[in-house]
Design an enzyme around this catalytic site. Structure first.
Site, PDB file in Angstrom:
ATOM      1  N   TYR A  76       0.851  -1.187   0.000  1.00 62.58           N
ATOM      2  CA  TYR A  76       0.000   0.000   0.000  1.00 62.58           C
ATOM      3  C   TYR A  76       0.882   1.231   0.000  1.00 62.58           C
ATOM      4  O   TYR A  76       1.811   1.331   0.811  1.00 62.58           O
ATOM      5  CB  TYR A  76      -0.910   0.035   1.234  1.00 62.58           C
ATOM      6  CG  TYR A  76      -2.361   0.169   0.849  1.00 62.58           C
ATOM      7  CD1 TYR A  76      -2.803   1.302   0.151  1.00 62.58           C
ATOM      8  CD2 TYR A  76      -3.284  -0.836   1.123  1.00 62.58           C
ATOM      9  CE1 TYR A  76      -4.120   1.416  -0.247  1.00 62.58           C
ATOM     10  CE2 TYR A  76      -4.601  -0.724   0.719  1.00 62.58           C
ATOM     11  CZ  TYR A  76      -5.014   0.412   0.036  1.00 62.58           C
ATOM     12  OH  TYR A  76      -6.313   0.521  -0.360  1.00 62.58           O
ATOM     13  N   GLU A  78      -0.318   4.946  -0.523  1.00 61.94           N
ATOM     14  CA  GLU A  78      -1.072   6.182  -0.796  1.00 61.94           C
ATOM     15  C   GLU A  78      -0.145   7.376  -0.665  1.00 61.94           C
ATOM     16  O   GLU A  78       0.701   7.411   0.240  1.00 61.94           O
ATOM     17  CB  GLU A  78      -2.217   6.332   0.209  1.00 61.94           C
ATOM     18  CG  GLU A  78      -3.421   5.471  -0.108  1.00 61.94           C
ATOM     19  CD  GLU A  78      -4.565   5.746   0.856  1.00 61.94           C
ATOM     20  OE1 GLU A  78      -5.661   5.249   0.599  1.00 61.94           O
ATOM     21  OE2 GLU A  78      -4.364   6.446   1.872  1.00 61.94           O
ATOM     22  N   ASP A 222      -4.758  13.933 -25.389  1.00 60.78           N
ATOM     23  CA  ASP A 222      -4.964  12.555 -24.958  1.00 60.78           C
ATOM     24  C   ASP A 222      -4.229  11.656 -25.951  1.00 60.78           C
ATOM     25  O   ASP A 222      -4.785  11.243 -26.959  1.00 60.78           O
ATOM     26  CB  ASP A 222      -6.464  12.236 -24.912  1.00 60.78           C
ATOM     27  CG  ASP A 222      -6.739  10.838 -24.377  1.00 60.78           C
ATOM     28  OD1 ASP A 222      -5.766  10.098 -24.116  1.00 60.78           O
ATOM     29  OD2 ASP A 222      -7.929  10.479 -24.239  1.00 60.78           O
ATOM     30  N   THR A 248      -1.949   6.260 -22.099  1.00 64.25           N
ATOM     31  CA  THR A 248      -1.901   4.914 -21.532  1.00 64.25           C
ATOM     32  C   THR A 248      -0.460   4.442 -21.655  1.00 64.25           C
ATOM     33  O   THR A 248       0.321   4.970 -22.446  1.00 64.25           O
ATOM     34  CB  THR A 248      -2.790   3.919 -22.306  1.00 64.25           C
ATOM     35  OG1 THR A 248      -2.338   3.878 -23.660  1.00 64.25           O
ATOM     36  CG2 THR A 248      -4.253   4.329 -22.274  1.00 64.25           C
ATOM     37  N   LYS A 251      -0.414   0.629 -24.804  1.00 66.54           N
ATOM     38  CA  LYS A 251      -0.698   0.510 -26.235  1.00 66.54           C
ATOM     39  C   LYS A 251       0.637   0.366 -26.985  1.00 66.54           C
ATOM     40  O   LYS A 251       1.399  -0.528 -26.639  1.00 66.54           O
ATOM     41  CB  LYS A 251      -1.598   1.657 -26.677  1.00 66.54           C
ATOM     42  CG  LYS A 251      -2.989   1.535 -26.004  1.00 66.54           C
ATOM     43  CD  LYS A 251      -3.977   2.619 -26.355  1.00 66.54           C
ATOM     44  CE  LYS A 251      -5.282   2.398 -25.572  1.00 66.54           C
ATOM     45  NZ  LYS A 251      -6.269   3.480 -25.776  1.00 66.54           N
ATOM     46  N   ARG A 257      -0.753  -2.409 -18.312  1.00 58.74           N
ATOM     47  CA  ARG A 257      -2.003  -1.668 -18.430  1.00 58.74           C
ATOM     48  C   ARG A 257      -1.968  -0.539 -17.401  1.00 58.74           C
ATOM     49  O   ARG A 257      -1.781  -0.791 -16.206  1.00 58.74           O
ATOM     50  CB  ARG A 257      -3.216  -2.551 -18.131  1.00 58.74           C
ATOM     51  CG  ARG A 257      -3.271  -3.846 -18.892  1.00 58.74           C
ATOM     52  CD  ARG A 257      -4.671  -4.382 -18.931  1.00 58.74           C
ATOM     53  NE  ARG A 257      -5.479  -3.498 -19.738  1.00 58.74           N
ATOM     54  CZ  ARG A 257      -5.420  -3.467 -21.066  1.00 58.74           C
ATOM     55  NH1 ARG A 257      -4.626  -4.276 -21.723  1.00 58.74           N
ATOM     56  NH2 ARG A 257      -6.166  -2.631 -21.726  1.00 58.74           N
TER      57      ARG A 257
HETATM   58  C1  LIG Z   1      -7.301   3.880 -24.906  1.00 57.90           C
HETATM   59  C2  LIG Z   1      -7.720   5.291 -24.763  1.00 57.90           C
HETATM   60  C3  LIG Z   1      -8.116   5.815 -23.517  1.00 57.90           C
HETATM   61  C4  LIG Z   1      -8.398   4.995 -22.285  1.00 57.90           C
HETATM   62  O1  LIG Z   1      -7.564   4.060 -21.842  1.00 57.90           O
HETATM   63  P1  LIG Z   1      -8.075   2.971 -20.773  1.00 57.90           P
HETATM   64  O2  LIG Z   1      -6.794   2.497 -20.188  1.00 57.90           O
HETATM   65  O3  LIG Z   1      -8.826   1.948 -21.531  1.00 57.90           O
HETATM   66  O4  LIG Z   1      -8.935   3.646 -19.777  1.00 57.90           O
HETATM   67  C5  LIG Z   1      -8.386   7.167 -23.437  1.00 57.90           C
HETATM   68  N1  LIG Z   1      -8.302   7.965 -24.513  1.00 57.90           N
HETATM   69  C6  LIG Z   1      -7.940   7.495 -25.718  1.00 57.90           C
HETATM   70  C7  LIG Z   1      -7.855   8.442 -26.867  1.00 57.90           C
HETATM   71  C8  LIG Z   1      -7.652   6.151 -25.889  1.00 57.90           C
HETATM   72  O5  LIG Z   1      -7.315   5.689 -27.092  1.00 57.90           O
END
Ligand SMILES: *Cc1c(COP(=O)(O)O)cnc(C)c1O
Length: 429
Positions: A76, A78, A222, A248, A251, A257
């Site tokens: 843990y 935090e 994003d 993320t 990807k 993840r």
């Molecule tokens: C994949 C993605 C997310 C979210 O990712 P998660 O880990 O699935 O929550 C947010 N914005 C865009 C543009 C994405 O391609």
């Protein structure tokens, strides 16, 4: 003699170009819990035996998997390094500092928060840091490739904020910057979001910055999809232009993840407080360790080679699919993403995906920038990690076309998929 506790060794980046090797076998788990063990074994077989073309997926290295399976999963932590709500956080602090330092160095950012549990959590925290409920936000419309967190009615974003959606030019499929500017002038958003789940081209971050400045809006990029390409120098970086970059780590970036946020030092404290304690509790320290490993791997020149290969493969795949009769949105790609409309083959995307599933090909459908029909979204991140090459991309395009047309029987197509994956196992050995 004083006893000094050495810092826990962090697994060294060990991704080899010959491909990763599975670090642990499932024998002990199969013995302890055959029910779960056999499911995990079947999943490993599924990943190895079918063709992974989901644009958001990849195969992590054994070092990343090892960090995920490490005892930090028990801890843990935090708070932030040096300011935790729990005792015993020495190694958690060390690994989080390392992850953040590697992230800022890799992306040339002033500040990194590596705690977000996912890409969506990162976006939630960015909104929490910069916005109030009811504020107006301008983002790519969902029918054009906006993510759920960009204003979907069933998502917190659509519930708590007023979203205005920009689109793409229906003929070119490219972002219509004149429309973005006009919407920004008309709606005066507090933030503009740039990012998509299916846009295969590089956004013009400088233009977005310019539009945001004119509107007095924050620019949130994003970059969940292209972050790995950015790390490898195969896509332009939004870091010099954005107030906040969300991403993320799983990807193209090929980590565990999870999510991350980059920003300038002026917003660092607001971002950190928006992640913890505003939107999250304890960070997942084993995942933070795995992020550190992934950032270390991504700093290796071999990763730059990988990122450029991913794009080269997507370009070959796009042009081969076009030759097979698919319509490719924007006429091609600059990234790992290819969006192919199967309509010219006389098949609708959802049934195309079913035929492909039967042939052992795993991919998604996505909205098309024109009309109501859907398209097929493909990505080359996973197959490139497996070691597939440009010739394999041409073979895949031919296989896809035959599967979608329903010419060949699924059994013989599956055998072809088996040949491709057998030569390029994700985890050899
Ligand atoms: C994949 C993605 C997310 C979210 O990712 P998660 O880990 O699935 O929550 C947010 N914005 C865009 C543009 C994405 O391609």
């Amino acid at each position: 003699m004083p006893v000094t506790t050495p810092a826990a060794p962090v697994p060294a980046p060990s991704y080899s170009s010959s491909g990763p090797v599975m670090p642990q076998d499932f024998d002990s788990l199969l013995h302890q819990d055959p029910e779960v063990g056999s499911i995990l074994l079947a999943e490993a077989d599924r990943q190895a035996g079918t063709l992974q073309l989901i644009a958001a997926e990849n195969f992590t290295s054994p070092a990343v998997l090892a960090a995920l399976g490490s005892p930090l999963a028990n801890k843990y932590a935090e708070g932030y390094p040096g300011a935790r709500h729990h005792g015993g956080c020495e190694q958690a602090d060390a690994v989080e500092r390392l992850a953040a330092d590697r992230a800022t160095a890799l992306f040339g950012a002033e500040h990194a928060n590596v705690q977000p549990h996912s890409g969506s959590s990162a976006v939630l925290a960015a909104y929490a840091a910069l916005l109030r409920p009811g504020d107006t936000v301008l983002a790519m419309g969902l029918p054009y490739g906006g993510h759920l967190t960009h204003g979907a009615p069933g998502n917190f974003s659509g519930r708590w904020f007023e979203f205005a959606g920009y689109g793409v030019d229906p003929d070119t499929g490219l972002i219509d910057y004149a429309q973005v500017r006009a919407l920004a002038r008309a709606r005066r958003p507090k933030a503009i979001v740039c990012g998509s789940i299916s846009y295969p081209r590089h956004p013009d971050y400088e233009r977005f910055r310019d539009i945001a400045d004119e509107a007095g809006a924050y620019l949130i990029v994003d970059a969940a999809h292209p972050m790995g390409l950015i790390a490898g120098g195969a896509a332009p970086s939004p870091v010099p232009y954005a107030d906040v970059v969300c991403a993320t780590t799983h990807k193209v970036l090929r980590g565990p993840r999870g999510g991350m946020i980059l920003c300038g030092s002026g917003l660092a404290e607001r971002i950190d407080r928006a992640v913890f304690p505003f939107t999250q509790g304890g960070a997942q320290m084993h995942t933070v360790a795995a992020k550190a490993v992934a950032f270390g791997e991504a700093a290796n020149p071999r990763f730059a080679l990988y990122a450029h290969q991913v794009v080269a493969h997507a370009r070959v795949l796009a042009s081969a699919l076009e030759s097979e009769g698919f319509e490719i949105t924007t006429g091609g790609t600059d990234t790992h993403i290819v969006v192919a409309d199967p309509a010219p083959l006389g098949v609708e995307a959802r049934s195309a995906r079913e035929r492909l599933m039967a042939a052992g090909v795993v991919l998604d459908t996505c909205a098309l920038p024109y009309g109501d029909a859907r398209g097929l979204r493909l990505g080359t991140a996973a197959v490139t990690t497996q070691g597939m090459d440009e010739d394999d991309m041409t073979r895949i395009a031919s296989l896809l076309a035959r599967a979608v047309r329903g010419e060949d029987d699924p059994g013989s197509l599956r055998a072809e998929v088996g040949e491709l994956t057998e030569h390029n196992p994700p985890y050899p050995g």
